[in-house]
Design a protein around this motif. Sequence first.
Motif, PDB file in Angstrom:
ATOM      1  N   TRP A  27       0.841  -1.194   0.000  1.00  0.00           N
ATOM      2  CA  TRP A  27       0.000   0.000   0.000  1.00  0.00           C
ATOM      3  C   TRP A  27       0.876   1.244   0.000  1.00  0.00           C
ATOM      4  CZ3 TRP A  27      -4.491   1.809  -1.200  1.00  0.00           C
ATOM      5  CH2 TRP A  27      -4.945   3.007  -0.660  1.00  0.00           C
ATOM      6  N   ASN A  28       1.632   1.413   1.036  1.00  0.00           N
ATOM      7  CA  ASN A  28       2.686   2.434   1.116  1.00  0.00           C
ATOM      8  C   ASN A  28       2.221   3.876   0.907  1.00  0.00           C
ATOM      9  OD1 ASN A  28       5.293   2.815   1.798  1.00  0.00           O
ATOM     10  ND2 ASN A  28       6.188   2.310  -0.188  1.00  0.00           N
ATOM     11  N   CYS A  33       3.431   7.441   7.752  1.00  0.00           N
ATOM     12  CA  CYS A  33       4.348   6.293   7.819  1.00  0.00           C
ATOM     13  C   CYS A  33       5.595   6.503   6.958  1.00  0.00           C
ATOM     14  CB  CYS A  33       3.598   5.047   7.355  1.00  0.00           C
ATOM     15  SG  CYS A  33       4.643   3.579   7.269  1.00  0.00           S
ATOM     16  N   ARG A 142      -2.294  -5.918   6.593  1.00  0.00           N
ATOM     17  CA  ARG A 142      -3.312  -4.859   6.504  1.00  0.00           C
ATOM     18  C   ARG A 142      -4.662  -5.513   6.711  1.00  0.00           C
ATOM     19  NH1 ARG A 142      -4.222  -2.015   1.723  1.00  0.00           N
ATOM     20  NH2 ARG A 142      -4.937  -0.270   2.976  1.00  0.00           N
TER      21      ARG A 142
HETATM   22  S1  SF4 Z   1       1.213   2.254   7.969  1.00  0.00           S
HETATM   23 FE1  SF4 Z   1       1.222   0.128   7.304  1.00  0.00          FE
HETATM   24  S2  SF4 Z   1      -0.171   0.108   5.527  1.00  0.00           S
HETATM   25 FE2  SF4 Z   1       0.386   2.237   5.871  1.00  0.00          FE
HETATM   26  S3  SF4 Z   1       2.147   2.592   4.534  1.00  0.00           S
HETATM   27 FE3  SF4 Z   1       2.966   2.035   6.552  1.00  0.00          FE
HETATM   28  S4  SF4 Z   1       3.279  -0.165   6.453  1.00  0.00           S
HETATM   29 FE4  SF4 Z   1       1.925   0.374   4.733  1.00  0.00          FE
END
Ligand code: SF4
Length: 374
Positions: A27-28, A33, A142
């Motif tokens: 997803w990224n 994040c 996820r």
């Molecule tokens: S929080 Fe989880 S789902 Fe969202 S970009 Fe980071 S690793 Fe991916």
Amino acid sequence: MNFEQGPIRPPSEADSLFVRVTRNCPWNKCLFCHVYKGKKFSRRTIEEIKDDILAMEKGASRVESYALKLDSSGRINREVLEYIYHREPDLLQIAFWLYRGGKNVFLQDGDNLVMPADQLAEVLYFIKEQFPTVERITTYTRARTAGRRSIAELKMLKEAGLTRVHVGLETGCNPLLDYMRKGITAEEHIEAGIKIKEAGLSLSEYVILGLGGRKMWKEHALETAKVLSKIDPNFIRLRTLAIREDVPLLEKVQAGEFHPSNDDEIVMEEKLLLENLSGTGYLVSDHILNLLEDVEGNLVQDIPNMLGVIDSYLRLPAEERANFCLGRRLGIYRYIRDMQDTERYEQVKKLKKLLHESGQDQNEFLIQYRGNFI
Ligand code: SF4
């Protein structure tokens, strides 16, 4: 050692052996994040993963042979670790894992349920075959991906040895999920969470305190409590928002669109969350970013105690709260009671004065400083 390792693991997996199953996050896009930003997602082949597990098994055998050489009981103790440190430092990770019992494995990276269930099951069986001492295997996923798996597939994974999944709920508030580009709704989170539990897997849900900022803190706390109460996960793990220089959320802050909450505001939010939460699971604040690490307990009986910890902070005079926040963030205190240590208290007081003299606002400084912890 000849095997791949991903960049992160949850704090509760510190004693685990890490097996990288996929690379990065498919997803990224989440604004807050940084972990896989700029990195492309890819699946690893079953052969690659098995080769890694075999390399780890070979490493474990070498550690065991060193242990036997040093002591006929073959016990892996500090002496063995020291010996390996000087002789073959590449083996240290595996040696430490065995020293801590060799029982837990964590599958890296961000969303391993994207793998076809039968392939992931093959990996799980292979881990247990190579390491019969393993009792717990966990992974990140996820919720959207888990929600697409059938109950039969999730049960197949459980049967193959998967014990627990770690899911980033972050918030139960739909407008906030949307704003942060989490790519999922609260309803999908609930559906996936219930399904995971129904399959017999243990579920850890992660929540980010402060994610709503000053504008949406109330909705964030209330809606998150609602979603968590419906899922009733085995574990709720609190994190606190930290805005690093490399996260897209920083642009929103610089544009004056997102206003990060300060520590007092985050504690108020935490209180509102707990006041509205129900369930049978266990809540933990197991991250250095959390101001009040001792907010921890079982939801059935410990909510009053956890609220008591929060109130003991909120009841402090403003000056004391500011002293605690600075001392905690600088690693001088761990708990509120540490302020009773006069030496440490005076040390923080001096640093606070210096910060003031430098013209920096303490709240602004601490919001920025939080970004250094992750
Ligand atoms: S929080 Fe989880 S789902 Fe969202 S970009 Fe980071 S690793 Fe991916």
